[in-house]
Motif scaffolding. Sequence first.
Motif, PDB file in Angstrom:
ATOM      1  N   LEU A  77       0.817  -1.209   0.000  1.00  0.00           N
ATOM      2  CA  LEU A  77       0.000   0.000   0.000  1.00  0.00           C
ATOM      3  C   LEU A  77       0.851   1.259   0.000  1.00  0.00           C
ATOM      4  CD1 LEU A  77      -2.772  -1.106   2.502  1.00  0.00           C
ATOM      5  CD2 LEU A  77      -2.958  -0.922   0.025  1.00  0.00           C
ATOM      6  N   GLY A  78       1.943   1.228   0.713  1.00  0.00           N
ATOM      7  CA  GLY A  78       2.808   2.400   0.797  1.00  0.00           C
ATOM      8  C   GLY A  78       3.611   2.646  -0.457  1.00  0.00           C
ATOM      9  N   LEU A  79       3.952   1.584  -1.164  1.00  0.00           N
ATOM     10  CA  LEU A  79       4.796   1.735  -2.346  1.00  0.00           C
ATOM     11  C   LEU A  79       4.026   1.675  -3.660  1.00  0.00           C
ATOM     12  CD1 LEU A  79       7.899  -0.421  -1.355  1.00  0.00           C
ATOM     13  CD2 LEU A  79       7.643   2.055  -1.283  1.00  0.00           C
ATOM     14  N   ALA A  80       2.721   1.453  -3.596  1.00  0.00           N
ATOM     15  CA  ALA A  80       1.939   1.336  -4.827  1.00  0.00           C
ATOM     16  C   ALA A  80       2.110   2.558  -5.711  1.00  0.00           C
ATOM     17  CB  ALA A  80       0.459   1.133  -4.486  1.00  0.00           C
ATOM     18  N   ASN A  81       2.172   3.712  -5.106  1.00  0.00           N
ATOM     19  CA  ASN A  81       2.333   4.933  -5.877  1.00  0.00           C
ATOM     20  C   ASN A  81       3.712   5.016  -6.512  1.00  0.00           C
ATOM     21  OD1 ASN A  81       0.936   7.066  -6.834  1.00  0.00           O
ATOM     22  ND2 ASN A  81       1.491   8.455  -5.190  1.00  0.00           N
ATOM     23  N   VAL A  82       4.723   4.498  -5.848  1.00  0.00           N
ATOM     24  CA  VAL A  82       6.075   4.517  -6.393  1.00  0.00           C
ATOM     25  C   VAL A  82       6.147   3.664  -7.657  1.00  0.00           C
ATOM     26  CG1 VAL A  82       8.474   3.849  -5.938  1.00  0.00           C
ATOM     27  CG2 VAL A  82       7.122   4.954  -4.152  1.00  0.00           C
ATOM     28  N   TRP A  83       5.431   2.540  -7.670  1.00  0.00           N
ATOM     29  CA  TRP A  83       5.463   1.654  -8.829  1.00  0.00           C
ATOM     30  C   TRP A  83       4.845   2.286 -10.057  1.00  0.00           C
ATOM     31  CZ3 TRP A  83       3.096  -2.517  -5.310  1.00  0.00           C
ATOM     32  CH2 TRP A  83       4.094  -3.074  -4.530  1.00  0.00           C
ATOM     33  N   THR A  84       3.962   3.227  -9.871  1.00  0.00           N
ATOM     34  CA  THR A  84       3.234   3.767 -11.013  1.00  0.00           C
ATOM     35  C   THR A  84       3.641   5.200 -11.354  1.00  0.00           C
ATOM     36  OG1 THR A  84       1.445   4.469  -9.549  1.00  0.00           O
ATOM     37  CG2 THR A  84       1.234   2.305 -10.573  1.00  0.00           C
ATOM     38  N   THR A  85       4.727   5.683 -10.764  1.00  0.00           N
ATOM     39  CA  THR A  85       5.164   7.037 -11.077  1.00  0.00           C
ATOM     40  C   THR A  85       6.638   7.040 -11.438  1.00  0.00           C
ATOM     41  OG1 THR A  85       5.690   7.478  -8.761  1.00  0.00           O
ATOM     42  CG2 THR A  85       3.481   8.088  -9.499  1.00  0.00           C
ATOM     43  N   GLY A  86       7.084   8.156 -11.931  1.00  0.00           N
ATOM     44  CA  GLY A  86       8.512   8.329 -12.191  1.00  0.00           C
ATOM     45  C   GLY A  86       8.930   7.829 -13.551  1.00  0.00           C
ATOM     46  N   PRO A  87      10.179   8.092 -13.892  1.00  0.00           N
ATOM     47  CA  PRO A  87      10.687   7.744 -15.217  1.00  0.00           C
ATOM     48  C   PRO A  87      10.788   6.250 -15.451  1.00  0.00           C
ATOM     49  CG  PRO A  87      12.430   8.625 -13.823  1.00  0.00           C
ATOM     50  CD  PRO A  87      11.144   8.790 -13.083  1.00  0.00           C
ATOM     51  N   ALA A  88      10.926   5.453 -14.412  1.00  0.00           N
ATOM     52  CA  ALA A  88      11.077   4.007 -14.573  1.00  0.00           C
ATOM     53  C   ALA A  88       9.841   3.388 -15.207  1.00  0.00           C
ATOM     54  CB  ALA A  88      11.360   3.349 -13.228  1.00  0.00           C
ATOM     55  N   ARG A  89       8.674   3.976 -14.992  1.00  0.00           N
ATOM     56  CA  ARG A  89       7.446   3.383 -15.497  1.00  0.00           C
ATOM     57  C   ARG A  89       7.451   3.296 -17.022  1.00  0.00           C
ATOM     58  NH1 ARG A  89       2.177   7.213 -14.708  1.00  0.00           N
ATOM     59  NH2 ARG A  89       3.089   8.751 -16.040  1.00  0.00           N
ATOM     60  N   ALA A  90       8.029   4.268 -17.702  1.00  0.00           N
ATOM     61  CA  ALA A  90       8.072   4.255 -19.162  1.00  0.00           C
ATOM     62  C   ALA A  90       8.992   3.158 -19.684  1.00  0.00           C
ATOM     63  CB  ALA A  90       8.523   5.616 -19.677  1.00  0.00           C
ATOM     64  N   GLU A  91       9.901   2.706 -18.867  1.00  0.00           N
ATOM     65  CA  GLU A  91      10.876   1.701 -19.290  1.00  0.00           C
ATOM     66  C   GLU A  91      10.425   0.275 -19.040  1.00  0.00           C
ATOM     67  OE1 GLU A  91      14.435   2.751 -17.193  1.00  0.00           O
ATOM     68  OE2 GLU A  91      14.308   4.819 -17.853  1.00  0.00           O
ATOM     69  N   ILE A  92       9.323   0.068 -18.325  1.00  0.00           N
ATOM     70  CA  ILE A  92       8.888  -1.283 -17.979  1.00  0.00           C
ATOM     71  C   ILE A  92       8.133  -1.896 -19.143  1.00  0.00           C
ATOM     72  CG2 ILE A  92       7.427  -2.650 -16.448  1.00  0.00           C
ATOM     73  CD1 ILE A  92       8.132  -0.679 -14.224  1.00  0.00           C
ATOM     74  N   ASP A  93       8.608  -3.051 -19.586  1.00  0.00           N
ATOM     75  CA  ASP A  93       7.961  -3.818 -20.635  1.00  0.00           C
ATOM     76  C   ASP A  93       7.179  -4.944 -19.951  1.00  0.00           C
ATOM     77  OD1 ASP A  93       7.199  -5.340 -22.813  1.00  0.00           O
ATOM     78  OD2 ASP A  93       9.238  -5.935 -23.359  1.00  0.00           O
ATOM     79  N   CYS A  94       5.882  -4.764 -19.826  1.00  0.00           N
ATOM     80  CA  CYS A  94       5.076  -5.730 -19.080  1.00  0.00           C
ATOM     81  C   CYS A  94       5.059  -7.116 -19.719  1.00  0.00           C
ATOM     82  CB  CYS A  94       3.662  -5.200 -18.890  1.00  0.00           C
ATOM     83  SG  CYS A  94       3.610  -3.816 -17.709  1.00  0.00           S
ATOM     84  N   ASN A 153       7.587  -8.586 -20.712  1.00  0.00           N
ATOM     85  CA  ASN A 153       8.828  -9.244 -20.292  1.00  0.00           C
ATOM     86  C   ASN A 153       9.238  -8.872 -18.871  1.00  0.00           C
ATOM     87  OD1 ASN A 153       9.443 -10.564 -22.871  1.00  0.00           O
ATOM     88  ND2 ASN A 153       9.635  -8.472 -23.626  1.00  0.00           N
ATOM     89  N   ALA A 154       8.274  -8.563 -18.027  1.00  0.00           N
ATOM     90  CA  ALA A 154       8.576  -8.177 -16.645  1.00  0.00           C
ATOM     91  C   ALA A 154       9.223  -9.346 -15.915  1.00  0.00           C
ATOM     92  CB  ALA A 154       7.304  -7.744 -15.930  1.00  0.00           C
ATOM     93  N   VAL A 155      10.320  -9.061 -15.200  1.00  0.00           N
ATOM     94  CA  VAL A 155      11.014 -10.124 -14.475  1.00  0.00           C
ATOM     95  C   VAL A 155      11.201  -9.813 -12.995  1.00  0.00           C
ATOM     96  CG1 VAL A 155      12.203 -11.148 -16.443  1.00  0.00           C
ATOM     97  CG2 VAL A 155      13.255  -9.246 -15.262  1.00  0.00           C
ATOM     98  N   SER A 156      11.416  -8.568 -12.647  1.00  0.00           N
ATOM     99  CA  SER A 156      11.639  -8.241 -11.240  1.00  0.00           C
ATOM    100  C   SER A 156      10.301  -8.104 -10.519  1.00  0.00           C
ATOM    101  CB  SER A 156      12.436  -6.937 -11.101  1.00  0.00           C
ATOM    102  OG  SER A 156      11.620  -5.826 -11.402  1.00  0.00           O
ATOM    103  N   THR A 157      10.337  -8.199  -9.219  1.00  0.00           N
ATOM    104  CA  THR A 157       9.132  -8.045  -8.415  1.00  0.00           C
ATOM    105  C   THR A 157       8.514  -6.674  -8.635  1.00  0.00           C
ATOM    106  OG1 THR A 157      10.012  -9.561  -6.756  1.00  0.00           O
ATOM    107  CG2 THR A 157       8.217  -8.130  -6.064  1.00  0.00           C
ATOM    108  N   VAL A 158       9.331  -5.642  -8.681  1.00  0.00           N
ATOM    109  CA  VAL A 158       8.816  -4.289  -8.907  1.00  0.00           C
ATOM    110  C   VAL A 158       8.126  -4.199 -10.261  1.00  0.00           C
ATOM    111  CG1 VAL A 158       9.476  -1.870  -9.233  1.00  0.00           C
ATOM    112  CG2 VAL A 158      10.463  -3.185  -7.356  1.00  0.00           C
ATOM    113  N   GLU A 159       8.720  -4.764 -11.286  1.00  0.00           N
ATOM    114  CA  GLU A 159       8.106  -4.737 -12.615  1.00  0.00           C
ATOM    115  C   GLU A 159       6.796  -5.521 -12.625  1.00  0.00           C
ATOM    116  OE1 GLU A 159      12.000  -4.410 -15.538  1.00  0.00           O
ATOM    117  OE2 GLU A 159      11.359  -6.392 -14.865  1.00  0.00           O
ATOM    118  N   MET A 160       6.798  -6.698 -12.024  1.00  0.00           N
ATOM    119  CA  MET A 160       5.585  -7.510 -11.991  1.00  0.00           C
ATOM    120  C   MET A 160       4.474  -6.803 -11.219  1.00  0.00           C
ATOM    121  SD  MET A 160       6.856 -11.421 -11.673  1.00  0.00           S
ATOM    122  CE  MET A 160       8.594 -11.393 -11.271  1.00  0.00           C
ATOM    123  N   ASN A 161       4.833  -6.171 -10.118  1.00  0.00           N
ATOM    124  CA  ASN A 161       3.839  -5.432  -9.341  1.00  0.00           C
ATOM    125  C   ASN A 161       3.293  -4.250 -10.139  1.00  0.00           C
ATOM    126  OD1 ASN A 161       4.063  -7.137  -7.148  1.00  0.00           O
ATOM    127  ND2 ASN A 161       5.511  -5.825  -6.076  1.00  0.00           N
TER     128      ASN A 161
END
Length: 141
Positions: free
Chosen positions: A15-32, A34-42
């Motif tokens: 709940l605390g990090l949900a916003n972090v997963w969906t914001t910032g420059p990293a979000r544009a780089e995630i290829d769903c 081919n997601a492999v890390s926990t952060v990408e999968m989340n």
Amino acid sequence: MIRRAAHVPCLLLYLGLANVWTTGPARAEIDCANAVSTVEMNFCADKDYQAADKALNAAYANAVASIRTGGDQEKPYDVASFLEAMRKAQRAWVAYRDADCKELVAQEWSGGSGTSSAILGCMTEKTIQRTKELRERYRQQ
């Protein structure tokens, strides 16, 4: 009790990090695809859930609109009673989905690293099914 307590930090972390997963420059780089890390999968699981929730909200709004234009009868089959029954059913469904996915699935995963994705996957699956039910019952495309 120790097992149950292990889930609390995981859910709070989600709940605390949900916003972090969906914001910032990293979000544009995630290829769903081919997601492999926990952060990408989340991130991808949350993205899927958000899309499913948006579709559910639209289907619910269309169902309510359909009820409002369906013609009025006498109580207990009047529009106001029909709308109240719909609200009650939807609230009960949300409570069921949340209890099943956020509580039961969390227990099944014992707070492991895949818990957040599993919870979101469960919520997405149930939300898609509910959207389908509303569309079929109220003749939506």
